[in-house]
Design an enzyme around this catalytic site. Structure first.
Site, short mmCIF file in Angstrom:
data_model
loop_
_atom_site.label_atom_id
_atom_site.label_comp_id
_atom_site.label_asym_id
_atom_site.label_seq_id
_atom_site.Cartn_x
_atom_site.Cartn_y
_atom_site.Cartn_z
CG HIS A 93 -4.87 8.69 6.68
ND1 HIS A 93 -4.42 10.11 6.27
CD2 HIS A 93 -6.21 8.85 6.36
CE1 HIS A 93 -5.42 10.89 5.87
NE2 HIS A 93 -6.65 10.06 5.74
CE1 TYR B 87 -4.08 7.92 3.27
CE2 TYR B 87 -3.76 7.49 1.18
CZ TYR B 87 -4.43 7.02 2.24
OH TYR B 87 -5.18 6.12 2.41
CB ALA B 88 -1.30 16.23 -0.50
CG ASN B 89 -3.67 15.20 4.31
OD1 ASN B 89 -4.08 16.12 3.84
ND2 ASN B 89 -3.97 13.97 3.89
CG HIS C 198 8.47 26.21 21.17
ND1 HIS C 198 8.86 25.95 22.34
CD2 HIS C 198 8.81 25.34 20.18
CE1 HIS C 198 9.85 24.63 22.03
NE2 HIS C 198 9.75 24.52 20.76
CG ASP D 60 -5.84 15.77 0.87
OD1 ASP D 60 -6.96 15.74 1.31
OD2 ASP D 60 -5.17 14.78 0.98
#
Length: 129
Positions: free
Chosen positions: A96, A118-120, A20, A28
């Site tokens: 970012h 920015y595929a994070n 947890h 990316d």
């Protein structure tokens, strides 16, 4: 042999160790990865596996309370923005540079072959009870 779910032995083992509040960065191919977090690198070729494939696979396996993504995702990669916003109702957007800073506190980084910017997303683990 496992019947279904995540078959990659390093990733399956790393997921079993999460608790947890732990952070899991799905990123990316170009995201800088700091020293510290355990890294499972799934990248094979540009675009393979995709950010969407890996994110959906992880969401099938994990209990997630929420996530954090870069606010630049909306302008630079609307498809990835729509994906994370639809999958994570508790999504926080930060600059970012802030996301990169937060990454150092992640327990696990899963690198995809995604070749769009920015595929994070930094996922925050929850509990099933």
């Amino acid at each position: 042999m496992k019947r279904s779910g995540i078959l990659n032995r390093q990733l399956a083992g790393a997921l079993a160790e999460l608790g947890h509040g732990d952070g899991v960065l799905v990123c990316d191919a170009g995201m800088p990865i700091p020293d510290g977090p355990r890294v499972v690198d799934l990248a094979f070729r540009a675009g393979t596996p995709s950010f969407a494939e890996v994110l959906d696979g992880l969401l099938d396996e994990l209990v997630i309370e929420g996530g954090t993504a870069a606010d630049e995702i909306r302008a630079a990669n609307p498809e990835a923005a729509a994906l994370v916003e639809s999958r994570l109702p508790e999504l926080r957007l930060v600059p970012h540079e802030e996301l990169k800073r937060l990454t150092s506190g992640a327990r696990l980084v899963v690198r995809t072959g995604e070749a769009r910017p920015y595929a994070n997303v930094l996922l925050r683990c929850g509990v099933f009870f």
